[in-house]
Design a protein around this motif. Structure first.
Motif, PDB file in Angstrom:
ATOM      1  N   LEU A 147       0.830  -1.211   0.000  1.00 45.60           N
ATOM      2  CA  LEU A 147       0.000   0.000   0.000  1.00 45.60           C
ATOM      3  C   LEU A 147       0.861   1.258   0.000  1.00 45.60           C
ATOM      4  O   LEU A 147       0.561   2.234  -0.698  1.00 45.60           O
ATOM      5  N   LEU A 148       1.933   1.248   0.784  1.00 46.53           N
ATOM      6  CA  LEU A 148       2.811   2.416   0.854  1.00 46.53           C
ATOM      7  C   LEU A 148       3.542   2.631  -0.460  1.00 46.53           C
ATOM      8  O   LEU A 148       3.694   3.764  -0.918  1.00 46.53           O
ATOM      9  N   ARG A 149       3.996   1.553  -1.116  1.00 46.23           N
ATOM     10  CA  ARG A 149       4.658   1.683  -2.419  1.00 46.23           C
ATOM     11  C   ARG A 149       3.676   2.231  -3.460  1.00 46.23           C
ATOM     12  O   ARG A 149       4.043   3.060  -4.291  1.00 46.23           O
ATOM     13  N   ALA A 150       2.432   1.766  -3.420  1.00 41.91           N
ATOM     14  CA  ALA A 150       1.421   2.267  -4.362  1.00 41.91           C
ATOM     15  C   ALA A 150       1.149   3.746  -4.106  1.00 41.91           C
ATOM     16  O   ALA A 150       1.032   4.534  -5.049  1.00 41.91           O
ATOM     17  N   ALA A 151       1.055   4.135  -2.847  1.00 38.47           N
ATOM     18  CA  ALA A 151       0.826   5.546  -2.514  1.00 38.47           C
ATOM     19  C   ALA A 151       1.992   6.402  -2.999  1.00 38.47           C
ATOM     20  O   ALA A 151       1.792   7.496  -3.533  1.00 38.47           O
ATOM     21  N   GLY A 152       3.213   5.922  -2.821  1.00 42.15           N
ATOM     22  CA  GLY A 152       4.379   6.661  -3.300  1.00 42.15           C
ATOM     23  C   GLY A 152       4.366   6.829  -4.802  1.00 42.15           C
ATOM     24  O   GLY A 152       4.682   7.899  -5.328  1.00 42.15           O
ATOM     25  N   ALA A 153       3.975   5.783  -5.524  1.00 41.46           N
ATOM     26  CA  ALA A 153       3.912   5.861  -6.986  1.00 41.46           C
ATOM     27  C   ALA A 153       2.842   6.844  -7.443  1.00 41.46           C
ATOM     28  O   ALA A 153       3.007   7.518  -8.459  1.00 41.46           O
ATOM     29  N   LEU A 154       1.747   6.941  -6.704  1.00 42.05           N
ATOM     30  CA  LEU A 154       0.686   7.881  -7.066  1.00 42.05           C
ATOM     31  C   LEU A 154       1.022   9.322  -6.681  1.00 42.05           C
ATOM     32  O   LEU A 154       0.506  10.256  -7.277  1.00 42.05           O
ATOM     33  N   ALA A 155       1.872   9.501  -5.684  1.00 39.24           N
ATOM     34  CA  ALA A 155       2.176  10.845  -5.179  1.00 39.24           C
ATOM     35  C   ALA A 155       3.106  11.617  -6.119  1.00 39.24           C
ATOM     36  O   ALA A 155       2.807  12.740  -6.505  1.00 39.24           O
ATOM     37  N   SER A 156       4.253  11.034  -6.466  1.00 41.67           N
ATOM     38  CA  SER A 156       5.212  11.736  -7.321  1.00 41.67           C
ATOM     39  C   SER A 156       6.284  10.762  -7.796  1.00 41.67           C
ATOM     40  O   SER A 156       6.414   9.662  -7.273  1.00 41.67           O
TER      41      SER A 156
END
Length: 143
Positions: free
Chosen positions: A74-83
């Motif tokens: 989930l954290l890796r996906a959030a990072g990819a969506l952020a920037s």
């Protein structure tokens, strides 16, 4: 690997690697690259949640490993969506920039308002992540 540096010159970069793999170089190189990615995941994991393993109890270890895998993905996906920066950042950086948000929550007229600091350096990636997560799917927008 050939890369363009600016618009006027071609730059050649060479990345040597050593292996005892008997496969030809074009087959061994992708395996080596995949191994390097796996090593980064293991190092990142040992520096965070997996420092608590092993506990001596099989079921506790299994539960901890399962929770770590869910949180990590989930954290890796959030990072990819952020920037683009956060897509390659470590989980410690992602937690510091996107999870531990220095904000104040205000409630008024049954609505919650999140007040971010004025000069917070991670406001744009965090806002991008929030906008991406709260955008309705394409099919829902058409109906």
């Amino acid at each position: 690997m050939r890369e363009r540096a600016g618009s006027c010159a071609t730059v050649w970069r060479y990345h040597p690697f050593f292996t005892d793999n008997p496969a030809p170089t074009l087959q061994a190189e992708p395996e080596h690259r995949h191994h390097a990615v796996v090593e980064q995941v293991i190092a990142d994991s040992k520096a965070s949640a997996l420092t608590h393993l092993p506990s001596g109890h099989f079921h506790a270890n299994a539960a901890w490993l399962t929770l770590w895998a869910i949180a990590y993905n989930l954290l890796r996906a959030a990072g990819a969506l952020a920037s683009a920066f956060h897509a390659k950042a470590t989980t410690a950086t992602l937690r510091a920039h996107l999870v531990r948000v220095p904000a104040r929550i205000a409630r008024s007229a049954r609505r919650l308002t999140l007040h971010l600091p004025r000069q917070w350096p991670w406001q744009d990636p965090w806002t991008q992540l929030l906008a991406t997560l709260h955008t309705p799917p394409e099919a829902a927008r058409r109906s």
